[in-house]
Design a protein around this motif. Structure first.
Motif, PDB file in Angstrom:
ATOM      1  N   VAL A  74      16.108   7.216   4.604  1.00  0.00           N
ATOM      2  CA  VAL A  74      14.852   7.372   3.856  1.00  0.00           C
ATOM      3  C   VAL A  74      14.645   8.831   3.458  1.00  0.00           C
ATOM      4  O   VAL A  74      14.223   9.129   2.335  1.00  0.00           O
ATOM      5  N   LEU A  75      14.961   9.763   4.364  1.00  0.00           N
ATOM      6  CA  LEU A  75      14.858  11.187   4.027  1.00  0.00           C
ATOM      7  C   LEU A  75      15.741  11.521   2.834  1.00  0.00           C
ATOM      8  O   LEU A  75      15.374  12.345   1.980  1.00  0.00           O
ATOM      9  N   ASN A  76      16.887  10.864   2.751  1.00  0.00           N
ATOM     10  CA  ASN A  76      17.845  11.142   1.680  1.00  0.00           C
ATOM     11  C   ASN A  76      17.567  10.368   0.398  1.00  0.00           C
ATOM     12  O   ASN A  76      18.323  10.493  -0.572  1.00  0.00           O
ATOM     13  N   GLY A  77      16.500   9.559   0.387  1.00  0.00           N
ATOM     14  CA  GLY A  77      16.110   8.920  -0.866  1.00  0.00           C
ATOM     15  C   GLY A  77      15.965   7.423  -0.843  1.00  0.00           C
ATOM     16  O   GLY A  77      15.454   6.841  -1.808  1.00  0.00           O
ATOM     17  N   GLU A  78      16.421   6.748   0.217  1.00  0.00           N
ATOM     18  CA  GLU A  78      16.265   5.292   0.276  1.00  0.00           C
ATOM     19  C   GLU A  78      14.779   4.935   0.291  1.00  0.00           C
ATOM     20  O   GLU A  78      13.997   5.509   1.038  1.00  0.00           O
ATOM     21  N   LYS A  79      14.395   3.958  -0.525  1.00  0.00           N
ATOM     22  CA  LYS A  79      12.989   3.586  -0.667  1.00  0.00           C
ATOM     23  C   LYS A  79      12.533   2.703   0.498  1.00  0.00           C
ATOM     24  O   LYS A  79      13.252   1.802   0.933  1.00  0.00           O
ATOM     25  N   THR A  80      11.319   2.978   0.976  1.00  0.00           N
ATOM     26  CA  THR A  80      10.698   2.114   1.972  1.00  0.00           C
ATOM     27  C   THR A  80       9.974   0.970   1.261  1.00  0.00           C
ATOM     28  O   THR A  80       9.767   1.002   0.046  1.00  0.00           O
ATOM     29  N   LYS A  81       9.558  -0.024   2.031  1.00  0.00           N
ATOM     30  CA  LYS A  81       8.879  -1.181   1.443  1.00  0.00           C
ATOM     31  C   LYS A  81       7.569  -0.762   0.774  1.00  0.00           C
ATOM     32  O   LYS A  81       7.195  -1.295  -0.274  1.00  0.00           O
ATOM     33  N   ASN A  82       6.853   0.186   1.380  1.00  0.00           N
ATOM     34  CA  ASN A  82       5.597   0.600   0.737  1.00  0.00           C
ATOM     35  C   ASN A  82       5.859   1.262  -0.614  1.00  0.00           C
ATOM     36  O   ASN A  82       5.066   1.119  -1.551  1.00  0.00           O
ATOM     37  N   GLU A  83       6.981   1.961  -0.736  1.00  0.00           N
ATOM     38  CA  GLU A  83       7.333   2.567  -2.024  1.00  0.00           C
ATOM     39  C   GLU A  83       7.734   1.500  -3.034  1.00  0.00           C
ATOM     40  O   GLU A  83       7.325   1.545  -4.195  1.00  0.00           O
ATOM     41  N   LEU A  84       8.542   0.544  -2.591  1.00  0.00           N
ATOM     42  CA  LEU A  84       8.985  -0.519  -3.500  1.00  0.00           C
ATOM     43  C   LEU A  84       7.803  -1.354  -3.985  1.00  0.00           C
ATOM     44  O   LEU A  84       7.776  -1.805  -5.132  1.00  0.00           O
ATOM     45  N   ASN A  85       6.809  -1.553  -3.106  1.00  0.00           N
ATOM     46  CA  ASN A  85       5.614  -2.325  -3.471  1.00  0.00           C
ATOM     47  C   ASN A  85       4.538  -1.487  -4.150  1.00  0.00           C
ATOM     48  O   ASN A  85       3.531  -2.015  -4.619  1.00  0.00           O
ATOM     49  N   ASN A  86       4.762  -0.153  -4.182  1.00  0.00           N
ATOM     50  CA  ASN A  86       3.764   0.798  -4.685  1.00  0.00           C
ATOM     51  C   ASN A  86       2.439   0.667  -3.937  1.00  0.00           C
ATOM     52  O   ASN A  86       1.355   0.713  -4.516  1.00  0.00           O
ATOM     53  N   TYR A  87       2.544   0.522  -2.610  1.00  0.00           N
ATOM     54  CA  TYR A  87       1.366   0.536  -1.745  1.00  0.00           C
ATOM     55  C   TYR A  87       1.189   1.959  -1.223  1.00  0.00           C
ATOM     56  O   TYR A  87       1.832   2.377  -0.262  1.00  0.00           O
ATOM     57  N   ARG A  88       0.306   2.705  -1.872  1.00  0.00           N
ATOM     58  CA  ARG A  88       0.066   4.110  -1.517  1.00  0.00           C
ATOM     59  C   ARG A  88      -1.427   4.366  -1.595  1.00  0.00           C
ATOM     60  O   ARG A  88      -2.023   4.199  -2.663  1.00  0.00           O
ATOM     61  N   ASP A  89      -2.032   4.762  -0.488  1.00  0.00           N
ATOM     62  CA  ASP A  89      -3.477   4.973  -0.476  1.00  0.00           C
ATOM     63  C   ASP A  89      -3.845   6.193   0.357  1.00  0.00           C
ATOM     64  O   ASP A  89      -3.089   6.614   1.240  1.00  0.00           O
ATOM     65  N   ILE A  90      -5.037   6.736   0.070  1.00  0.00           N
ATOM     66  CA  ILE A  90      -5.606   7.789   0.897  1.00  0.00           C
ATOM     67  C   ILE A  90      -7.062   7.446   1.200  1.00  0.00           C
ATOM     68  O   ILE A  90      -7.697   6.672   0.478  1.00  0.00           O
ATOM     69  N   SER A  91      -7.571   8.017   2.280  1.00  0.00           N
ATOM     70  CA  SER A  91      -8.986   7.900   2.601  1.00  0.00           C
ATOM     71  C   SER A  91      -9.401   9.114   3.416  1.00  0.00           C
ATOM     72  O   SER A  91      -8.666   9.544   4.311  1.00  0.00           O
ATOM     73  N   VAL A  92     -10.572   9.650   3.116  1.00  0.00           N
ATOM     74  CA  VAL A  92     -11.077  10.850   3.780  1.00  0.00           C
ATOM     75  C   VAL A  92     -12.016  10.439   4.911  1.00  0.00           C
ATOM     76  O   VAL A  92     -12.825   9.518   4.762  1.00  0.00           O
ATOM     77  N   PHE A  93     -11.912  11.118   6.040  1.00  0.00           N
ATOM     78  CA  PHE A  93     -12.776  10.877   7.194  1.00  0.00           C
ATOM     79  C   PHE A  93     -14.210  11.253   6.853  1.00  0.00           C
ATOM     80  O   PHE A  93     -14.483  12.363   6.423  1.00  0.00           O
ATOM     81  N   LYS A  94     -15.127  10.321   7.033  1.00  0.00           N
ATOM     82  CA  LYS A  94     -16.526  10.550   6.669  1.00  0.00           C
ATOM     83  C   LYS A  94     -17.419  10.490   7.900  1.00  0.00           C
ATOM     84  O   LYS A  94     -17.343   9.553   8.677  1.00  0.00           O
ATOM     85  N   ASP A  95     -18.272  11.493   8.063  1.00  0.00           N
ATOM     86  CA  ASP A  95     -19.219  11.515   9.173  1.00  0.00           C
ATOM     87  C   ASP A  95     -20.466  12.290   8.745  1.00  0.00           C
ATOM     88  O   ASP A  95     -20.758  13.372   9.268  1.00  0.00           O
ATOM     89  N   GLY A  96     -21.186  11.792   7.763  1.00  0.00           N
ATOM     90  CA  GLY A  96     -22.351  12.518   7.292  1.00  0.00           C
ATOM     91  C   GLY A  96     -23.135  11.765   6.261  1.00  0.00           C
ATOM     92  O   GLY A  96     -22.953  10.560   6.047  1.00  0.00           O
TER      93      GLY A  96
END
Length: 489
Positions: A464-486
């Motif tokens: 994977v470090l050398n370029g092999e795609k993971t399942k999340n990459e092949l499925n284009n499952y990529r997300d972010i979320s910010v920690f909220k406390d306010g």
């Protein structure tokens, strides 16, 4: 005949069922007094009310009644031992002495010396108001040319109407994303009137290579899609000539995460990650363990491995600080695991924690990071943050992880902004959700040698470090979320 139970540690007084067991089943002088679901616990000796239940060699709670050998142990009769803040004592210094290694991977060396394992263009909105602009631009570049691994937008709901630490968290996380080495180039998309407007955000960004990092204020341009397209093409013209080159393994930063755990996670998938972690840290790589609430009940194991008293004190501050976060919201810090964990055979938080920290192996803890802080010390780092999957993986990415090893017993489709290697704790999950899972640690239960499987997982990581795609990459499952406390205004 193959045993239907597995005992993890010689000191344990419970075993785990390897399949559904009916009451009356007998094996080696052990008779099930109740039906025992797959992955759940059976008692191996008589206990009196108040006696501890031992798993992984440590207490995971106590029984609330007298119980006979062969009883089903779960939330109906097992209660947590956790309570309020504890007093901790520093025991001793530990020397972290990595050895030289000729193990390498092929990565993209950036100007700041960090190494990416992908050469992507990331679109980062400063505020949720421009999320659709970011995603429309991503669509336009779904088939970008050679030399770029893809264009991806990382949308979120914040960047405006936030106060105090919430606003700081958003700015720190977005700035860390913009500096991530897997991003060969970045387009920052601003609305123009938000709290985290471009002039403010640039203060958090600091110095950037303006040939690779471009900015767009949507309120200041006639057509933001056309302008964004122009800027991404400019970035592509710069990064398309980047090439992989061999780099030493000490440039690697690996994050560890578990989500949708079951009773096998700690003994298969997490245990394998622990062996990989010990190998990597011995070669000078940086590894990061997070999910502070899932250290409660196992924190002293990690504290005993502090490199020195400074690191120990930072661990105490992290643990007690997160307990204070719980108390500030009127919530106890020892709630039982999630319904999915519960159904998967995990009863108490300390049981989950003891399984969770297996991912850290036996490595010396060299540093403790605050939320949104980047790792700068080799060895095992602990990262302050919650256990929530999407918040945790974002936190790991922003601490500098180029790749995440994500273990699961129940299954999850979630993917981080970086390659996310999903590791199943049992073979049934691997067989059912092969579109999500990259590696099956359940083979340990089926009899595969531990060292053989650890080598296979390490080889998978290097690929994977050398370029092999993971399942999340092949499925284009990529997300972010910010920690909220306010408060949101």
């Amino acid at each position: 005949m193959k045993s239907k139970f597995i005992k993890i540690n010689e000191a344990d007084n419970v075993a785990v069922a390897l399949e559904d067991i009916e009451a009356g089943y007998t094996e080696n002088n052990l008779t099930a007094l109740d039906d025992i679901p797959f992955a759940h616990k059976i008692l191996l000796e008589d206990l009196k009310a108040g006696d501890d239940v031992i798993k992984y060699g440590y207490p995971i709670g106590h029984v609330d009644r007298d119980l006979k050998k062969g009883s089903y142990i779960h939330s109906h009769n097992l209660k947590t031992n956790l309570s309020d803040k504890l007093e901790y004592s520093f025991l001793h210094n530990n020397k972290y002495l990595p050895k030289k290694s000729d193990l390498t991977f092929n990565g993209y060396v950036r100007k700041d010396g960090r190494v990416g394992i992908r050469n992507e263009i990331w679109i980062i909105p400063t505020v949720g108001c421009v999320n659709k602009t970011a995603t429309e631009l991503e669509k336009r570049f779904s088939n970008i040319g050679k030399g770029c691994d893809g264009v991806y937008a990382f949308t979120h709901q914040f960047g405006c109407s936030q106060l105090g630490d919430d606003q700081e968290n958003t700015r720190k996380i977005l700035a860390a994303l913009a500096h991530h080495p897997n991003a060969g180039g970045v387009l920052i998309v601003s609305l123009g009137c938000e709290n985290t407007n471009l002039s403010v955000f640039k203060e958090y960004l600091g110095d950037v290579d303006e040939s690779r990092v471009k900015f767009m204020v949507c309120q200041d341009v006639t057509d933001e899609i056309e302008e964004g397209t122009r800027l991404i093409n400019e970035i592509y013209d710069v990064i398309k000539n980047d090439e992989r080159q061999p780099v030493n393994i000490d440039k690697l930063v690996v994050g560890y995460k578990c989500g949708g755990s079951d009773a096998f996670s700690g003994m298969t998938a997490n245990a394998l990650c622990g062996v990989i972690n010990d190998c990597l840290t011995s070669y000078g790589a940086t590894t990061i363990l997070t999910e502070v609430p899932e250290m409660f009940g196992a924190e002293q194991i990690l504290m005993e491995r502090s490199e020195n008293e400074t690191v120990f004190n930072k661990q105490v501050e992290m643990i007690n600080g997160f307990k204070d976060y719980f108390y500030s919201h009127g919530v106890v810090c020892y709630e039982n695991p999630s319904p999915g964990n519960h159904d998967g055979g995990i009863t108490t938080l300390e049981e989950k924690s003891l399984g969770c920290v297996q991912k850290g192996g036996k490595s010396i803890v060299t540093d403790v990071l605050k939320y949104g802080e980047s790792a700068h010390k080799n060895g095992l780092n602990l990262l302050t943050g919650p256990g929530n999957d999407i918040v945790s993986v974002t936190n790991l990415v922003c601490a500098g992880c180029q790749v995440i090893l994500f273990t699961t017993g129940r299954g999850t489709s979630l993917g981080a902004a970086v390659p996310t290697i999903k590791i199943s704790s049992n073979s049934a999950l691997f067989g059912r959700k092969g579109n999500w899972i990259d590696f099956n640690a359940g083979e340990l239960i089926n009899g595969t040698d531990f060292d053989v499987l650890a080598d296979e997982l390490q080889n998978k990581l290097i690929a994977v470090l050398n370029g092999e795609k993971t399942k999340n990459e092949l499925n284009n499952y990529r997300d972010i979320s910010v920690f909220k406390d306010g408060v949101i205004m």
